[in-house]
Design a protein around this motif. Structure first.
Motif, PDB file in Angstrom:
ATOM      1  N   ALA A   7       1.089  -1.467   0.510  1.00 11.28           N
ATOM      2  CA  ALA A   7      -0.405   0.548  -0.151  1.00 11.28           C
ATOM      3  C   ALA A   7       1.444   1.456   0.047  1.00 11.28           C
ATOM      4  CB  ALA A   7      -0.965   0.039   1.631  1.00 11.28           C
ATOM      5  N   GLY A   8       1.894   1.049   0.528  1.00  7.23           N
ATOM      6  CA  GLY A   8       2.675   2.148   0.370  1.00  7.23           C
ATOM      7  C   GLY A   8       3.940   2.895  -0.491  1.00  7.23           C
TER       8      GLY A   8
ATOM      9  N   ALA B 138       2.566   1.764  -3.821  1.00  8.32           N
ATOM     10  CA  ALA B 138       1.223   1.814  -4.580  1.00  8.32           C
ATOM     11  C   ALA B 138       0.889   3.492  -4.214  1.00  8.32           C
ATOM     12  CB  ALA B 138      -0.450   0.897  -3.697  1.00  8.32           C
ATOM     13  N   LEU B 139       1.198   3.670  -2.906  1.00 10.20           N
ATOM     14  CA  LEU B 139       0.568   5.891  -2.269  1.00 10.20           C
ATOM     15  C   LEU B 139       1.530   6.509  -3.270  1.00 10.20           C
ATOM     16  CD1 LEU B 139      -1.200   7.611  -1.229  1.00 10.20           C
ATOM     17  CD2 LEU B 139       0.388   7.036   0.761  1.00 10.20           C
ATOM     18  N   LEU B 140       3.705   5.623  -2.881  1.00  7.77           N
ATOM     19  CA  LEU B 140       4.589   6.582  -3.519  1.00  7.77           C
ATOM     20  C   LEU B 140       4.122   7.089  -5.169  1.00  7.77           C
ATOM     21  CD1 LEU B 140       6.884   5.293  -0.844  1.00  7.77           C
ATOM     22  CD2 LEU B 140       5.694   7.376  -1.183  1.00  7.77           C
TER      23      LEU B 140
ATOM     24  N   TRP C  42       1.417   6.387  -6.966  1.00  7.28           N
ATOM     25  CA  TRP C  42       0.376   7.445  -7.222  1.00  7.28           C
ATOM     26  C   TRP C  42       0.791   8.702  -7.392  1.00  7.28           C
ATOM     27  CZ3 TRP C  42      -5.025   6.967  -8.669  1.00  7.28           C
ATOM     28  CH2 TRP C  42      -5.682   8.251  -8.501  1.00  7.28           C
ATOM     29  N   GLY C  43       1.907   9.158  -6.290  1.00  8.18           N
ATOM     30  CA  GLY C  43       2.163  10.648  -5.516  1.00  8.18           C
ATOM     31  C   GLY C  43       2.833  10.889  -6.895  1.00  8.18           C
TER      32      GLY C  43
ATOM     33  N   ILE D 265       2.833  17.327  -0.044  1.00 11.72           N
ATOM     34  CA  ILE D 265       1.052  16.263   0.472  1.00 11.72           C
ATOM     35  C   ILE D 265       0.929  17.412   1.685  1.00 11.72           C
ATOM     36  CG2 ILE D 265       2.553  14.219   2.008  1.00 11.72           C
ATOM     37  CD1 ILE D 265       3.366  14.635  -0.334  1.00 11.72           C
TER      38      ILE D 265
ATOM     39  N   LEU E 139      -2.824  15.070   3.776  1.00  9.39           N
ATOM     40  CA  LEU E 139      -3.262  14.213   4.354  1.00  9.39           C
ATOM     41  C   LEU E 139      -4.153  14.313   5.113  1.00  9.39           C
ATOM     42  CD1 LEU E 139      -1.037  10.906   3.434  1.00  9.39           C
ATOM     43  CD2 LEU E 139      -2.517  11.802   2.001  1.00  9.39           C
TER      44      LEU E 139
ATOM     45  N   ILE F  53       0.532  14.131  -3.490  1.00  5.19           N
ATOM     46  CA  ILE F  53      -0.503  13.562  -2.171  1.00  5.19           C
ATOM     47  C   ILE F  53      -1.200  14.047  -1.660  1.00  5.19           C
ATOM     48  CG2 ILE F  53      -0.432  11.532  -0.858  1.00  5.19           C
ATOM     49  CD1 ILE F  53       2.307  10.494  -1.591  1.00  5.19           C
ATOM     50  N   GLY F  54      -2.453  13.489  -2.771  1.00  6.53           N
ATOM     51  CA  GLY F  54      -3.072  14.899  -1.848  1.00  6.53           C
ATOM     52  C   GLY F  54      -3.897  15.827  -2.240  1.00  6.53           C
TER      53      GLY F  54
END
Length: 289
Positions: free
Chosen positions: A28-29, A31-33, A35-36, A226, A228, A275-276
């Motif tokens: 998940a981490g 994938a988040l990186l 995505w960002g 960033i 969140l 991110i966000g």
């Protein structure tokens, strides 16, 4: 013979549960990186605002201005090809005036290899509007080579406002240099800027409140980059250095009797993640009653 107690081993399914949980968190981490890293390259959002002025100079008048900031050409999020596409997006909005709020380049020192001035001229020369294209410099421009950035902008047909005012249709722009002394510099410039009887709009890179003007347009913050729930980075948690005033992170902020409008920027600088937040520029309709 003494009795020996043997502690039973944890059930194997419990060990497996922890292993799968840890793996899921790692994936998940990652994938988040990922995505960002990808979001930085997306087409910028076009955000819109209408600002109404109660001044005779604006009565029955209306102009549409584009506010664009933080190009950071040469960074991961801003190749020459993407900058061309961003320029196409801006021109497709048919603005009456275009305002560029600084940070055209990356880098933090003179002769920094992160500076890619050669990627700017062709795209920026395609920016045009009936009432003109105007720019102020940002911190990265000042840190690296402000004279070269200024010269390039002027060759592209862009008016650079370095602590100067300029009439633009029914408004007066006051472009401020990127310095912590912006308030002190602006104070003696305001009487002359107001002389034409038009509303004065400040364009600066870092959003700072300039007393006595109804509207301040800025960039620099990247909307936190960033952002969140419960997390918004306005400073370095290790060094304590503050990147910007957290009250002016993003979007439209009403501050006493003023409006401060902060763009997220079309690029993202040397930190290659969003991110966000999203790249954006603003189309602002300025009108009278």
């Amino acid at each position: 013979m003494a009795a020996v107690e043997i502690e039973p081993s944890p059930p194997s399914h419990r060990r497996m549960w922890w292993a799968w949980t840890l793996l899921a968190l790692i994936l998940a981490g990652l994938a988040l990186l990922g995505w960002g890293y990808w979001v930085e390259t997306w087409p910028p959002l076009v955000r819109r605002a209408v600002i109404v002025f109660d001044t005779p100079a604006m009565a029955g008048r209306k102009i549409d201005v584009a506010l664009v900031s933080d190009i950071h050409v040469g960074s991961h999020g801003m190749s020459a090809a993407r900058l061309d596409r961003v320029v196409d997006q801006i021109m497709a909005q048919h603005p009456d005036a275009i305002l560029l709020a600084g940070d055209f380049v990356n880098g933090d020192r003179r002769n920094d290899p992160a500076v890619h001035l050669d990627l700017l001229p062709e795209a920026l020369a395609r920016l045009h509007a009936p009432l003109g294209v105007y720019a102020v410099l940002g911190n990265h421009d000042e840190w690296t080579d402000p004279h070269a950035v200024t010269a390039l902008l002027r060759r592209a047909g862009i008016t650079v406002l370095n602590n100067q005012s300029q009439g633009v249709g029914p408004i007066t722009l006051l472009g401020l240099a990127d310095t912590p002394r912006a308030r002190l510099i602006a104070a003696p410039l305001l009487p002359a800027a107001r002389g034409a009887g038009k509303p004065v709009i400040v364009v600066e890179h870092v959003p700072r409140v300039i007393p006595g003007v109804p509207l301040i347009l800025a960039g620099h913050t990247h909307c936190g980059q960033i952002h969140l729930p419960g997390i918004s980075i306005a400073g370095n948690p290790i060094t304590g250095n503050r990147y910007y005033d957290a009250r002016f992170r993003c979007g439209i902020v009403r501050w006493q009797d003023q409006i401060v409008l902060i763009g997220s920027g079309v690029g993202s600088g040397s930190f290659p993640l969003r991110i966000g937040t999203r790249p954006d520029f603003w189309m602002i309709t300025l009108t009278g009653r």
